[in-house]
Design a protein around this motif. Structure first.
Motif, PDB file in Angstrom:
ATOM      1  N   PRO A  22       0.815  -1.220   0.000  1.00  0.00           N
ATOM      2  CA  PRO A  22       0.000   0.000   0.000  1.00  0.00           C
ATOM      3  C   PRO A  22       0.845   1.267   0.000  1.00  0.00           C
ATOM      4  O   PRO A  22       1.961   1.294   0.515  1.00  0.00           O
ATOM      5  CB  PRO A  22      -0.796  -0.127   1.303  1.00  0.00           C
ATOM      6  CG  PRO A  22       0.095  -0.940   2.210  1.00  0.00           C
ATOM      7  CD  PRO A  22       0.791  -1.910   1.307  1.00  0.00           C
ATOM      8  N   VAL A  23       0.281   2.312  -0.587  1.00  0.00           N
ATOM      9  CA  VAL A  23       0.904   3.639  -0.612  1.00  0.00           C
ATOM     10  C   VAL A  23      -0.117   4.642  -0.090  1.00  0.00           C
ATOM     11  O   VAL A  23      -1.234   4.710  -0.606  1.00  0.00           O
ATOM     12  CB  VAL A  23       1.343   4.030  -2.034  1.00  0.00           C
ATOM     13  CG1 VAL A  23       1.930   5.441  -2.037  1.00  0.00           C
ATOM     14  CG2 VAL A  23       2.343   3.029  -2.593  1.00  0.00           C
ATOM     15  N   SER A  24       0.254   5.422   0.909  1.00  0.00           N
ATOM     16  CA  SER A  24      -0.682   6.379   1.505  1.00  0.00           C
ATOM     17  C   SER A  24      -0.438   7.787   0.977  1.00  0.00           C
ATOM     18  O   SER A  24       0.668   8.133   0.549  1.00  0.00           O
ATOM     19  CB  SER A  24      -0.562   6.364   3.034  1.00  0.00           C
ATOM     20  OG  SER A  24       0.752   6.711   3.430  1.00  0.00           O
ATOM     21  N   ASN A  25      -1.483   8.612   1.029  1.00  0.00           N
ATOM     22  CA  ASN A  25      -1.367   9.997   0.586  1.00  0.00           C
ATOM     23  C   ASN A  25      -0.903  10.889   1.725  1.00  0.00           C
ATOM     24  O   ASN A  25      -0.534  10.412   2.804  1.00  0.00           O
ATOM     25  CB  ASN A  25      -2.692  10.488  -0.005  1.00  0.00           C
ATOM     26  CG  ASN A  25      -3.819  10.482   1.018  1.00  0.00           C
ATOM     27  OD1 ASN A  25      -3.613  10.456   2.238  1.00  0.00           O
ATOM     28  ND2 ASN A  25      -5.052  10.494   0.533  1.00  0.00           N
ATOM     29  N   GLU A  26      -0.924  12.205   1.511  1.00  0.00           N
ATOM     30  CA  GLU A  26      -0.402  13.132   2.508  1.00  0.00           C
ATOM     31  C   GLU A  26      -1.229  13.149   3.796  1.00  0.00           C
ATOM     32  O   GLU A  26      -0.757  13.639   4.822  1.00  0.00           O
ATOM     33  CB  GLU A  26      -0.342  14.544   1.923  1.00  0.00           C
ATOM     34  CG  GLU A  26      -1.690  15.097   1.485  1.00  0.00           C
ATOM     35  CD  GLU A  26      -1.553  16.493   0.900  1.00  0.00           C
ATOM     36  OE1 GLU A  26      -0.890  17.341   1.537  1.00  0.00           O
ATOM     37  OE2 GLU A  26      -2.100  16.726  -0.186  1.00  0.00           O
ATOM     38  N   TYR A  27      -2.445  12.606   3.742  1.00  0.00           N
ATOM     39  CA  TYR A  27      -3.286  12.567   4.930  1.00  0.00           C
ATOM     40  C   TYR A  27      -3.215  11.218   5.641  1.00  0.00           C
ATOM     41  O   TYR A  27      -3.917  10.989   6.625  1.00  0.00           O
ATOM     42  CB  TYR A  27      -4.733  12.880   4.550  1.00  0.00           C
ATOM     43  CG  TYR A  27      -4.874  14.198   3.826  1.00  0.00           C
ATOM     44  CD1 TYR A  27      -4.711  15.407   4.496  1.00  0.00           C
ATOM     45  CD2 TYR A  27      -5.132  14.232   2.460  1.00  0.00           C
ATOM     46  CE1 TYR A  27      -4.821  16.618   3.821  1.00  0.00           C
ATOM     47  CE2 TYR A  27      -5.236  15.433   1.780  1.00  0.00           C
ATOM     48  CZ  TYR A  27      -5.077  16.623   2.473  1.00  0.00           C
ATOM     49  OH  TYR A  27      -5.162  17.816   1.799  1.00  0.00           O
ATOM     50  N   GLY A  28      -2.397  10.322   5.114  1.00  0.00           N
ATOM     51  CA  GLY A  28      -2.252   9.006   5.736  1.00  0.00           C
ATOM     52  C   GLY A  28      -3.247   7.982   5.244  1.00  0.00           C
ATOM     53  O   GLY A  28      -3.268   6.858   5.753  1.00  0.00           O
ATOM     54  N   ASP A  29      -4.069   8.333   4.255  1.00  0.00           N
ATOM     55  CA  ASP A  29      -5.042   7.382   3.716  1.00  0.00           C
ATOM     56  C   ASP A  29      -4.386   6.533   2.624  1.00  0.00           C
ATOM     57  O   ASP A  29      -3.676   7.063   1.760  1.00  0.00           O
ATOM     58  CB  ASP A  29      -6.238   8.125   3.112  1.00  0.00           C
ATOM     59  CG  ASP A  29      -6.955   8.990   4.128  1.00  0.00           C
ATOM     60  OD1 ASP A  29      -7.101   8.535   5.272  1.00  0.00           O
ATOM     61  OD2 ASP A  29      -7.343  10.119   3.779  1.00  0.00           O
TER      62      ASP A  29
END
Length: 252
Positions: A202-209
């Motif tokens: 998985p790869v998360s975005n700047e908000y941790g999602d």
């Protein structure tokens, strides 16, 4: 949701590399909609450039759909940094690497880099969609969701199976997603294509999602000897891609 927009989206979603052309009658049967309704929608979408009518009276995706796809790719916060990491993986391991996102119970391939020689995985072309329950990337993305949300996705949808090894029940999927969380990566062993395996993280975005997944596809016989090495490489690359916007801001 606006009904007209939802129907137009359903029409656009029918077009793929396997079925690039559709007639009004074909769309009617596939979506179970009245012919007059489909005809009106497809005429309007053609006028807007989302579809184009061929000389044979069939329809293909139009110039505006192509333009929007390119703009989405060019303005994506993940596309640029992902391709850098993907290129490194391909150069080092000579395997096909993909960047994937999810929409409901399907995954969408956003980026793909294949080695110059070796096996090329045709089913993972950019823009193609596959059932999330069959793919390593899909399972990596589903594992990040609360169990209740996963059940909602498959509440009224029958799980598609692409091979005999594909997961076909919610109970089996729940068990697999638990294993994904424990390992930190997802595995597809001949579930999408016979003779092929795939590892995804998985790869998360700047908000941790968790918004994307990075995956590597390879021949099944390599799993026993190189699977752990591939898994570690994909996990490390995915972790470097987490919070790409923050990293770019810091580097400016």
């Amino acid at each position: 949701m606006i009904e007209g927009l939802e129907r137009a989206t359903r029409v656009l979603a029918l077009f793929s590399s396997d079925v690039p052309e559709w007639t009004v009658s074909d769309v009617c049967r596939e979506l179970n909609l009245p012919k007059t309704t489909v005809w009106e929608y497809m005429q309007s979408m053609t006028a807007l450039g989302l579809l184009r009518r061929t000389a044979r009276g069939r329809y293909r995706l139009g110039w505006r759909a192509f333009q929007l796809g390119l703009r989405a790719r060019m303005t994506s916060e993940i596309s640029g940094p992902a391709r850098v990491e993907m290129a490194k993986l391909v150069e080092e391991y000579s395997e096909t690497v993909q960047l994937v996102s999810r929409y409901r119970g399907e995954v969408v391939y956003l980026e793909k880099i294949s080695p110059r020689s070796g096996v090329h995985v045709n089913v993972t072309q950019v823009g193609e969609r596959l059932p999330a329950n069959c793919t390593a990337a899909g399972k990596a993305l589903l594992a990040a969701l609360p169990p209740g949300e996963v059940r909602k996705i498959y509440a009224d949808v029958e799980m598609q199976r692409l091979t005999e090894n594909s997961i076909g029940s919610l109970a089996a999927l729940d068990e697999e997603l638990s294993a994904v969380k424990e390992r930190g990566y997802a595995l597809d062993v001949e579930e999408t294509v016979e003779g092929m395996c795939c590892i995804a993280a998985p790869v998360s975005n700047e908000y941790g999602d968790v918004t994307w997944a990075l995956s590597m596809s390879f021949l099944e016989y390599r799993l026993a000897t190189q699977g752990e090495m591939y898994a570690q490489a994909v996990v490390d690359a995915a972790q470097r891609l987490c919070h790409p916007t923050e990293r770019f801001r810091a580097g400016r």
